[in-house]
Design an enzyme around this catalytic site. Structure first.
Site, PDB file in Angstrom:
ATOM      1  N   ARG A  80       0.859  -1.193   0.000  1.00 45.66           N
ATOM      2  CA  ARG A  80       0.000   0.000   0.000  1.00 45.66           C
ATOM      3  C   ARG A  80       0.887   1.233   0.000  1.00 45.66           C
ATOM      4  NH1 ARG A  80      -3.855  -0.251   4.966  1.00 45.66           N
ATOM      5  NH2 ARG A  80      -4.921  -1.801   3.712  1.00 45.66           N
ATOM      6  N   ARG A 149      -1.265   6.739   9.615  1.00 39.78           N
ATOM      7  CA  ARG A 149      -1.388   6.210   8.248  1.00 39.78           C
ATOM      8  C   ARG A 149      -1.561   7.346   7.234  1.00 39.78           C
ATOM      9  NH1 ARG A 149      -3.429   0.718   8.307  1.00 39.78           N
ATOM     10  NH2 ARG A 149      -2.618  -0.265  10.167  1.00 39.78           N
ATOM     11  N   LYS A 214      -2.966   1.296  15.003  1.00 32.57           N
ATOM     12  CA  LYS A 214      -3.035   2.185  13.841  1.00 32.57           C
ATOM     13  C   LYS A 214      -3.679   3.520  14.213  1.00 32.57           C
ATOM     14  CE  LYS A 214      -5.530  -0.713  11.314  1.00 32.57           C
ATOM     15  NZ  LYS A 214      -6.520  -1.335  10.414  1.00 32.57           N
ATOM     16  N   LYS A 216      -5.362   7.198  12.358  1.00 32.13           N
ATOM     17  CA  LYS A 216      -5.818   7.730  11.063  1.00 32.13           C
ATOM     18  C   LYS A 216      -6.317   9.171  11.181  1.00 32.13           C
ATOM     19  CE  LYS A 216      -7.177   3.213   9.326  1.00 32.13           C
ATOM     20  NZ  LYS A 216      -8.266   2.397   8.767  1.00 32.13           N
ATOM     21  N   CYS A 435     -15.277  -3.188   0.533  1.00 35.93           N
ATOM     22  CA  CYS A 435     -13.863  -3.444   0.827  1.00 35.93           C
ATOM     23  C   CYS A 435     -13.356  -4.566  -0.075  1.00 35.93           C
ATOM     24  CB  CYS A 435     -13.701  -3.841   2.282  1.00 35.93           C
ATOM     25  SG  CYS A 435     -14.374  -5.469   2.604  1.00 35.93           S
ATOM     26  N   CYS A 441      -7.986 -10.890   1.320  1.00 41.66           N
ATOM     27  CA  CYS A 441      -7.978 -10.459   2.722  1.00 41.66           C
ATOM     28  C   CYS A 441      -8.101 -11.654   3.655  1.00 41.66           C
ATOM     29  CB  CYS A 441      -9.114  -9.479   2.994  1.00 41.66           C
ATOM     30  SG  CYS A 441      -9.076  -8.970   4.717  1.00 41.66           S
ATOM     31  N   CYS A 480     -16.111  -8.231   6.685  1.00 42.74           N
ATOM     32  CA  CYS A 480     -15.987  -8.589   8.113  1.00 42.74           C
ATOM     33  C   CYS A 480     -16.234  -7.330   8.936  1.00 42.74           C
ATOM     34  CB  CYS A 480     -14.608  -9.197   8.390  1.00 42.74           C
ATOM     35  SG  CYS A 480     -13.309  -7.994   8.725  1.00 42.74           S
ATOM     36  N   CYS A 484     -13.655  -1.758   6.645  1.00 46.25           N
ATOM     37  CA  CYS A 484     -12.756  -1.064   5.716  1.00 46.25           C
ATOM     38  C   CYS A 484     -13.485  -0.282   4.629  1.00 46.25           C
ATOM     39  CB  CYS A 484     -11.796  -2.058   5.079  1.00 46.25           C
ATOM     40  SG  CYS A 484     -10.796  -2.939   6.277  1.00 46.25           S
TER      41      CYS A 484
HETATM   42 FE1  SRM Z   1      -8.765  -1.925   6.477  1.00 50.22          FE
HETATM   43  C1  SRM Z   1      -7.282  -4.508   8.033  1.00 50.22           C
HETATM   44  C2  SRM Z   1      -8.091  -3.338   3.530  1.00 50.22           C
HETATM   45  C3  SRM Z   1      -9.598   0.965   5.006  1.00 50.22           C
HETATM   46  C4  SRM Z   1     -10.356  -0.899   9.340  1.00 50.22           C
HETATM   47  N1  SRM Z   1      -7.799  -3.622   5.954  1.00 50.22           N
HETATM   48  C5  SRM Z   1      -7.224  -4.540   6.771  1.00 50.22           C
HETATM   49  C6  SRM Z   1      -6.417  -5.567   5.961  1.00 50.22           C
HETATM   50  C7  SRM Z   1      -5.015  -5.077   5.871  1.00 50.22           C
HETATM   51  C8  SRM Z   1      -6.498  -7.013   6.472  1.00 50.22           C
HETATM   52  C9  SRM Z   1      -5.397  -7.473   7.396  1.00 50.22           C
HETATM   53  O1  SRM Z   1      -5.217  -6.879   8.488  1.00 50.22           O
HETATM   54  O2  SRM Z   1      -4.739  -8.439   7.061  1.00 50.22           O
HETATM   55  C10 SRM Z   1      -7.165  -5.458   4.604  1.00 50.22           C
HETATM   56  C11 SRM Z   1      -6.354  -5.841   3.383  1.00 50.22           C
HETATM   57  C12 SRM Z   1      -7.255  -6.422   2.314  1.00 50.22           C
HETATM   58  C13 SRM Z   1      -6.574  -6.602   1.015  1.00 50.22           C
HETATM   59  O3  SRM Z   1      -6.499  -7.761   0.547  1.00 50.22           O
HETATM   60  O4  SRM Z   1      -6.138  -5.631   0.417  1.00 50.22           O
HETATM   61  C14 SRM Z   1      -7.703  -4.054   4.670  1.00 50.22           C
HETATM   62  N2  SRM Z   1      -8.712  -1.288   4.642  1.00 50.22           N
HETATM   63  C15 SRM Z   1      -8.497  -2.034   3.539  1.00 50.22           C
HETATM   64  C16 SRM Z   1      -8.767  -1.255   2.272  1.00 50.22           C
HETATM   65  C17 SRM Z   1      -7.840  -1.617   1.123  1.00 50.22           C
HETATM   66  C18 SRM Z   1     -10.233  -1.448   1.859  1.00 50.22           C
HETATM   67  C19 SRM Z   1     -10.590  -1.008   0.477  1.00 50.22           C
HETATM   68  O5  SRM Z   1     -11.186  -1.838  -0.221  1.00 50.22           O
HETATM   69  O6  SRM Z   1     -10.334   0.135   0.093  1.00 50.22           O
HETATM   70  C20 SRM Z   1      -8.615   0.172   2.815  1.00 50.22           C
HETATM   71  C21 SRM Z   1      -7.182   0.643   2.751  1.00 50.22           C
HETATM   72  C22 SRM Z   1      -7.041   2.002   3.316  1.00 50.22           C
HETATM   73  C23 SRM Z   1      -5.675   2.595   3.169  1.00 50.22           C
HETATM   74  O7  SRM Z   1      -5.325   2.936   2.045  1.00 50.22           O
HETATM   75  O8  SRM Z   1      -5.004   2.742   4.193  1.00 50.22           O
HETATM   76  C24 SRM Z   1      -9.004  -0.030   4.273  1.00 50.22           C
HETATM   77  N3  SRM Z   1      -9.719  -0.247   7.128  1.00 50.22           N
HETATM   78  C25 SRM Z   1     -10.065   0.787   6.308  1.00 50.22           C
HETATM   79  C26 SRM Z   1     -11.021   1.636   6.965  1.00 50.22           C
HETATM   80  C27 SRM Z   1     -11.696   2.862   6.358  1.00 50.22           C
HETATM   81  C28 SRM Z   1     -10.909   4.120   6.561  1.00 50.22           C
HETATM   82  O9  SRM Z   1      -9.860   4.121   7.201  1.00 50.22           O
HETATM   83  O10 SRM Z   1     -11.387   5.140   6.086  1.00 50.22           O
HETATM   84  C29 SRM Z   1     -11.255   1.081   8.216  1.00 50.22           C
HETATM   85  C30 SRM Z   1     -12.264   1.575   9.264  1.00 50.22           C
HETATM   86  C31 SRM Z   1     -11.808   2.779  10.000  1.00 50.22           C
HETATM   87  C32 SRM Z   1     -10.989   2.405  11.186  1.00 50.22           C
HETATM   88  O11 SRM Z   1      -9.798   2.211  11.046  1.00 50.22           O
HETATM   89  O12 SRM Z   1     -11.559   2.269  12.268  1.00 50.22           O
HETATM   90  C33 SRM Z   1     -10.415  -0.098   8.309  1.00 50.22           C
HETATM   91  N4  SRM Z   1      -8.758  -2.583   8.446  1.00 50.22           N
HETATM   92  C34 SRM Z   1      -9.526  -2.062   9.455  1.00 50.22           C
HETATM   93  C35 SRM Z   1      -9.354  -2.874  10.619  1.00 50.22           C
HETATM   94  C36 SRM Z   1     -10.035  -2.654  11.990  1.00 50.22           C
HETATM   95  C37 SRM Z   1      -9.277  -1.717  12.851  1.00 50.22           C
HETATM   96  C38 SRM Z   1      -9.828  -1.672  14.246  1.00 50.22           C
HETATM   97  O13 SRM Z   1      -9.745  -0.608  14.864  1.00 50.22           O
HETATM   98  O14 SRM Z   1     -10.312  -2.676  14.757  1.00 50.22           O
HETATM   99  C39 SRM Z   1      -8.469  -3.920  10.263  1.00 50.22           C
HETATM  100  C40 SRM Z   1      -7.969  -5.082  11.141  1.00 50.22           C
HETATM  101  C41 SRM Z   1      -6.959  -4.668  12.150  1.00 50.22           C
HETATM  102  O15 SRM Z   1      -6.421  -3.560  12.143  1.00 50.22           O
HETATM  103  O16 SRM Z   1      -6.703  -5.503  13.010  1.00 50.22           O
HETATM  104  C42 SRM Z   1      -8.134  -3.714   8.893  1.00 50.22           C
HETATM  105 FE1  SF4 Z   2     -10.762  -7.495   4.966  1.00 53.27          FE
HETATM  106 FE2  SF4 Z   2     -12.619  -7.098   6.760  1.00 53.27          FE
HETATM  107 FE3  SF4 Z   2     -11.267  -5.051   5.825  1.00 53.27          FE
HETATM  108 FE4  SF4 Z   2     -12.991  -6.230   4.275  1.00 53.27          FE
HETATM  109  S1  SF4 Z   2     -13.506  -5.167   6.185  1.00 53.27           S
HETATM  110  S2  SF4 Z   2     -10.895  -5.693   3.708  1.00 53.27           S
HETATM  111  S3  SF4 Z   2     -12.864  -8.321   4.918  1.00 53.27           S
HETATM  112  S4  SF4 Z   2     -10.428  -6.672   7.024  1.00 53.27           S
END
Ligand code: SRM
Ligand code: SF4
Length: 561
Positions: A80, A149, A214, A216, A435, A441, A480, A484
């Protein structure tokens, strides 16, 4: 709990140990990347490489086949990039596409945080890919990991005359909060190695412990809220008058991730704590992160985000601690125009200086040529003309920026040639998001972006049946409960629970002020569509004048919630 207890927990989580031992995020990552016996890395390597913008993944669709052949899973890496505010130039786009075509899957993915990801980079290609980024003056430092981030900011230049100034804060804040380490250069770019006995770089913000989790930051200029400003650890809402940006109202403690069945984890909307002058924005973000560094939970990672620190210690305590560290007084929040929408402004826009912008739809941010909608070819040809910049939006779309009037026709011709138009697309589809989820993922419990087009088609059919097809209903899916695709901030939010089963969440608003609430705990498509069918019917006959679907659902389904 006393401050001392908060600052010195007894049972640090394993990841905390990894960070401290890492010697400025180096660890043994360089050696692990050279180990070609496996395509995977150790648990330690998995945690460490996140800080370098990468996750190890495997193709989940191929697990059974690989196991049958007694092979290890098909491991590869997702990388990323860090692109604050989502802006790159045409040459950078061409370079990224070339790199992705030759070293990854060829499909660049625009994310919900205004940047791009490559999937499927095998270990041997990691260094060459990172070198490609460096040659383009781009990097992946701190795109993931327990640090600040990618900083995102509203993409629409028409929100205010000072939009461009607001936009620049994304880069300024991102740079200000970057980890101070030469590890990235050493590991990926053949930089000079720090000797074992040499001290690591001083990092006043992250020290050797980094953040508990993390972190943001999102910035927006009302009335547009494409970044969903209240769901980030810090949300900055631009405050200005006429041509002048004065500063920002500050929201803290937003976040969406949760775990099914664990009531101690939950999505949370941020609290607005007041107004800060623009000159203090960098320092304020730095100090908020520093308070979180010192008080965040380092024992349980599922309690470590800022939102839980605030709920545990109380907002007053947190803001008091922040205020002690600042050399100015946070003022009461100032009035700002209400948010009116979150969707992107598709098609042409002209700014106050006569520059043009064109926003193109990219379904779930996947830059591919599909079914005659050839966005990949179009972006390549536009970049080759070198007539504009590229801005990724927080809705996973692309905006072509700073176009001269004389070049508009050229861009229109390219778009037309490659079938890029939203003329035949209904409003709900234009604003829908999902997402990544399966197959890459590892946390996905159900489909995300692969299911979105089909699901939206079915919602549209119901909208048509009830005569509301011309109304955008914010519809988002995540595979899930991590959220995201920001499905907790949607009018119709699906949160994956099991294959083919989702929590149906309703009652979020169109403008992004209110999170939604679970309505069905585990529903398949049939149940979800039946529910929406009935609700759309009632909405049409019972809604107040100008009431949107999300507000109607909130009022009638969760009036006492
Ligand atoms: Fe996310 C984890 C994809 C935005 C909350 N996110 C992941 C991972 C890296 C899975 C992992 O931990 O192994 C996913 C990778 C999937 C893949 O195959 O690419 C993933 N997140 C994404 C993306 C690519 C979704 C998309 O389709 O666009 C977004 C990438 C953003 C970026 O460029 O940095 C993405 N993730 C978000 C958002 C939305 C936002 O930030 O605006 C959230 C919710 C906001 C937040 O952070 O609370 C988000 N991602 C999470 C979480 C839950 C965090 C938490 O507080 O519990 C995880 C899991 C974790 O961190 O343990 C996670
Ligand atoms: Fe993966 Fe869950 Fe984030 Fe979707 S919402 S990209 S399933 S970690």
């Amino acid at each position: 709990m006393s401050n001392e207890e908060i600052n010195k927990p007894e049972n640090l989580s394993e990841v905390e140990g990894f960070k401290v031992e890492s010697r400025g995020l180096r660890g043994d990552l360089a050696e692990q990347m050279e180990n070609r016996v496996t395509g995977n890395v150790t648990e330690y390597g998995k945690q460490m490489i996140k800080f370098h913008g990468s996750y190890v993944q495997d193709d989940r669709d191929r697990r059974a086949e690989r196991e049958e052949k007694k092979l290890e899973w098909a491991y590869s890496f997702m990388i990323r990039l860090r692109i604050p505010g989502g802006d790159i130039n045409a040459q950078q786009w061409l370079g990224l596409q070339e790199s992705c075509d030759t070293k990854a899957t060829g499909v660049i993915k625009i994310t919900t945080r205004q940047t791009v990801q490559f999937h499927g980079v095998v270990k041997a290609r990691m260094k060459p890919t990172m070198k490609d980024f460096d040659a383009l003056n781009l990097d992946a430092i701190a795109a993931c990991g327990d640090v600040n981030r990618n900083v995102i900011t509203g993409s629409n230049p028409l929100t205010a005359p000072y939009h461009a100034e607001v936009h620049e804060y994304a880069t300024k804040i991102s740079e200000h909060l970057l980890p101070r380490t030469g590890a990235f250069k050493e590991i990926w770019l053949d930089g000079e190695k720090l000797a074992q006995n040499e001290p690591t770089e001083e990092d006043p913000l992250y020290k050797d412990i980094y953040l508990p989790r993390k972190f943001k930051i999102a910035i927006t200029t009302p009335p547009h809220n494409d970044v969903d400003v209240y769901v980030h650890d810090i949300g900055l809402i631009a405050v200005g008058e006429g041509d002048t940006l004065h500063g920002f109202n500050v929201s803290i403690g937003g976040g969406l991730g949760a775990t099914h069945g664990n009531p101690n984890t939950y999505p949370r909307r941020g609290d607005v704590i007041g107004f800060i002058p623009k000159e203090k924005a960098l320092e304020t973000c730095w100090q908020i992160a520093a308070v979180q560094r010192d008080y965040g939970n380092r024992e349980q990672r599922n309690q470590a985000r800022l939102k839980y620190t605030i709920d545990r210690l109380g907002l007053d305590f947190f803001v008091g601690e922040l205020q002690k560290r600042l050399d100015f007084t946070i003022e009461p929040a100032r009035p700002v125009p209400a948010f009116t929408h979150r969707g992107d402004p598709f098609g042409w826009l002209e700014d106050h200086e006569g520059k043009w912008y064109y926003t193109a739809f990219v379904e779930s941010g996947r830059v591919i040529d599909e079914d005659g909608y050839n966005i990949k070819s179009a972006m390549k040809e536009i970049a080759q003309e070198d007539i504009c910049g590229f801005r990724f939006t927080a809705n996973q779309n692309v905006m072509f920026t700073y176009i001269e009037e004389a070049n508009k026709a050229k861009l229109d011709n390219i778009l037309q040639k490659h079938g890029i138009t939203i003329d035949a697309m209904n409003p709900t589809r234009r604003e829908a998001m999902a997402c990544v989820a399966l197959p890459t993922c590892p946390l996905a419990l159900a489909e995300g972006q692969r299911y979105l087009p089909e699901f939206v088609g079915k919602v549209e059919a119901l909208q048509e049946k009830h005569g509301i097809l011309n109304q955008a209903i914010t519809t988002r899916i995540t595979g899930c409960p991590n959220g995201c695709g920001r499905s907790y901030a949607a009018e119709i939010g699906l949160v994956g629970k099991n294959p083919g089963k989702y929590v149906l969440r309703l009652g979020g608003d169109y403008e992004g002020e209110r999170l939604n609430i679970p309505y069905l705990e585990e529903a398949d498509e049939t149940e979800i569509l039946q529910t929406l069918d009935a609700l759309f019917g009632k909405f049409v006959s019972e809604a107040n004048e100008n009431e949107r679907f999300g507000d109607y659902a909130h009022r009638t389904l969760f009036a006492s919630a």
